[in-house]
Scaffold this active site. Structure first.
Site, PDB file in Angstrom:
ATOM      1  N   ARG A 176       0.624  -1.433  -0.183  1.00 55.57           N
ATOM      2  CA  ARG A 176      -0.041  -0.370   0.117  1.00 55.57           C
ATOM      3  C   ARG A 176       0.989   1.029  -0.258  1.00 55.57           C
ATOM      4  NH1 ARG A 176      -5.568   0.254   2.252  1.00 55.57           N
ATOM      5  NH2 ARG A 176      -5.135   1.629   3.485  1.00 55.57           N
ATOM      6  N   ARG A 180       9.274   6.164  -3.707  1.00 60.30           N
ATOM      7  CA  ARG A 180       9.583   7.414  -4.445  1.00 60.30           C
ATOM      8  C   ARG A 180      11.081   7.627  -4.632  1.00 60.30           C
ATOM      9  NH1 ARG A 180       5.044  10.364  -2.878  1.00 60.30           N
ATOM     10  NH2 ARG A 180       3.032   9.242  -3.612  1.00 60.30           N
ATOM     11  N   ARG A 254      -8.635  -6.629  14.011  1.00 57.47           N
ATOM     12  CA  ARG A 254      -8.103  -6.029  14.866  1.00 57.47           C
ATOM     13  C   ARG A 254      -9.467  -4.809  15.218  1.00 57.47           C
ATOM     14  NH1 ARG A 254      -3.946  -6.963  17.694  1.00 57.47           N
ATOM     15  NH2 ARG A 254      -2.492  -4.713  17.717  1.00 57.47           N
ATOM     16  N   ARG A 285       0.210   6.101  16.479  1.00 58.36           N
ATOM     17  CA  ARG A 285      -0.155   7.369  15.595  1.00 58.36           C
ATOM     18  C   ARG A 285      -0.753   8.674  16.577  1.00 58.36           C
ATOM     19  NH1 ARG A 285      -2.915   6.145   9.587  1.00 58.36           N
ATOM     20  NH2 ARG A 285      -4.739   5.478  10.800  1.00 58.36           N
ATOM     21  N   GLU A 310      -3.691   6.290  18.937  1.00 61.19           N
ATOM     22  CA  GLU A 310      -3.926   5.513  18.517  1.00 61.19           C
ATOM     23  C   GLU A 310      -3.419   4.586  18.543  1.00 61.19           C
ATOM     24  OE1 GLU A 310      -5.977   6.269  14.383  1.00 61.19           O
ATOM     25  OE2 GLU A 310      -5.327   4.289  14.128  1.00 61.19           O
ATOM     26  N   TYR A 358     -10.121  -5.301   3.787  1.00 60.62           N
ATOM     27  CA  TYR A 358      -9.473  -3.686   3.908  1.00 60.62           C
ATOM     28  C   TYR A 358     -10.277  -3.053   2.701  1.00 60.62           C
ATOM     29  CZ  TYR A 358      -5.454  -1.620   5.885  1.00 60.62           C
ATOM     30  OH  TYR A 358      -4.439  -1.411   6.194  1.00 60.62           O
ATOM     31  N   ASP A 360     -10.406   0.486   1.020  1.00 57.51           N
ATOM     32  CA  ASP A 360     -10.465   2.333   1.679  1.00 57.51           C
ATOM     33  C   ASP A 360     -11.490   2.848   0.832  1.00 57.51           C
ATOM     34  OD1 ASP A 360      -7.894   2.515   2.339  1.00 57.51           O
ATOM     35  OD2 ASP A 360      -7.264   2.533   0.393  1.00 57.51           O
TER      36      ASP A 360
END
Ligand code: FAD
Ligand code: UDP
Length: 374
Positions: A176, A180, A254, A285, A310, A358, A360
């Site tokens: 995911r 770069r 989870r 995070r 979190e 999973y 988005d």
């Protein structure tokens, strides 16, 4: 003849988008949700004038123009670009893995130097693989970005998030994240991204305008037995195993919990998302919600700020299921459940929970837009 064409279980983006399309097609829908509010996981709570992402940070991103045009036809989106920062033992690194990260990690300044360094870093893992594909997240990460990035930015964060060794997780999870060789901290490769102006509730309100909705209503206690007397068809976006009374066993999830607090000053961490990639902090995070929608002077015009730590934990009954666990046991159990789905007449299983995938937000909306007969 039933009162409703569709009973829609769950008012998240799958249920809400389905209700929108069905209503436009002249169908009568009843949407129920066991939570006390609509919107599923994208729901926001307004605290001190700031939209707080109650179920975790949500950034909309897609390459699909049809999906982007569709959501923008409901509500305008802002220009938010996700560029999280990783904090490893007090040192900061840009994400996703790009020239800024490579400079911070090794002091390299050109793409040629960075790729030579990465080749060196991943050589051992690539040699160990031979012609084989990476079989797990650890092999995938080591053969993609090498040792240093794996150890500082991936290993412990992933263990905190998934509660499992990187060797026991599928390779695709780490794919995911972009890698770069340009100085570009945009977390996503997608062409379009942003946050609804005024928050996600505006998107959900727009989708569900004119639709009959009941909150605080659980499908299993209130409708499971008699839904065929209420509606002709069922759209189910709750947990896949729960629908079948867990008859093949329980799927693992989870879950995430949040410690949210208000700070009496305007700017806590200067960014919406800071990942803590070592085990030194128990949370994965910290989200500072105002940075999703306030930019420049607006950050300071709002005198307070709201932050959420979190924490990722294993799901237990009674908790919110968030992430399907894509290990071998769960993947094959979910496949067995999906076989049962085929026998459920007039029932459509949708979304992250209903399909145990999973997803988005954008793919969830895309699926609904692609349904032929509503
Ligand atoms: P949900 O939003 O989960 O909605 C399902 C609804 O069904 C819930 O409201 C639930 O209460 C209701 N329900 C369940 N069982 C019953 C029942 N028995 N009776 C009545 N109601 C029931 N996606 C992105 O694109 N970008 C992101 O940045 C992003 N961040 C995320 C962060 C976190 C922490 C999580 C968990 C997910 C994130 N996602 C993100 C994914 C996104 O949340 C999902 O793709 C999307 O919300 C899926 O919508 P849905 O309708 O399938 O499910
Ligand atoms: N990841 C990581 N370090 C980071 C961020 C992500 O190792 O700082 C890994 C982690 O395994 C995570 C995966 O990359 O599960 C995908 O990250 P993403 O941010 O897409 O996950 P999300 O929380 O949005 O589902």
């Amino acid at each position: 003849m039933n009162q409703f064409d569709y009973l829609i279980v769950g008012s998240g983006l799958f249920g809400a988008t389905f209700a929108y399309r069905a209503t436009k097609a002249g169908k009568k829908c009843l949407v129920i949700d066991k939570r006390e509010h609509l919107g599923g996981n994208v729901y926001c709570e307004n605290v001190e004038g700031i939209n707080v992402h109650k179920y975790g940070a949500h950034i909309f991103h897609t390459n699909n123009k049809q999906v982007w045009d569709f959501v923008n036809s409901i509500v305008e989106f802002n220009r938010y670009t996700n560029s999280p920062v990783a904090n490893y033992k007090g040192k900061l690194y840009n994400l996703p893995f790009n020239m800024n990260t490579f400079y911070q990690m090794w002091g390299v300044t050109t793409p040629a130097e960075a790729s030579a360094k990465i080749e060196e870093q991943k050589a051992e893992a690539v040699a160990a693989l031979g012609h084989r594909e990476p079989a797990n997240l650890e092999e995938q990460a080591l053969s993609l970005v090498g040792k240093d990035i794996f150890e500082k930015l991936i290993k412990e964060y992933t263990e905190k998030q998934w509660g499992r060794s990187c060797k026991d997780l599928p390779a695709f999870i780490i794919k995911r994240l972009p890698v770069r060789f340009v100085y570009d901290n945009n977390y996503f490769n997608d062409k379009y991204q942003g946050i609804p102006v005024g928050g996600y509730n505006k998107l959900v309100d727009g989708l569900l305008r004119g639709v009959e909705c009941r909150t605080g209503v659980d499908f299993f206690t209130d409708y499971k037995k008699n839904w065929r007397h209420v509606a002709d068809k069922l759209v189910y976006t709750g947990a896949l195993d729960e629908y079948f009374d867990y008859r093949l066993g329980r799927l693992d999830w989870r879950t995430v919990s949040f410690k949210t607090r208000v700070e009496d000053f305007p700017n806590f961490q200067g960014n919406a998302v800071v990942n803590y990639t070592s085990h030194d902090q128990p949370y994965t995070r910290i989200i500072e919600h105002k940075h999703f929608e306030m930019f420049g002077q607006a950050v300071y015009d709002c005198p307070k700020t709201v932050i959420s730590e979190e924490y990722s934990t294993e799901y237990k009954i009674g908790m919110e299921p968030y992430y399907p666990v894509n290990d071998d046991r769960n993947n094959s159990l979910a496949e067995e459940y999906r076989k049962l789905v085929a026998d459920e007449k007039d029932v459509l299983f949708g979304g992250r929970l209903g399909q145990y995938r999973y997803y988005d937000m954008a793919p969830v909306i895309e699926q609904v837009l692609n349904i032929k007969d509503i």
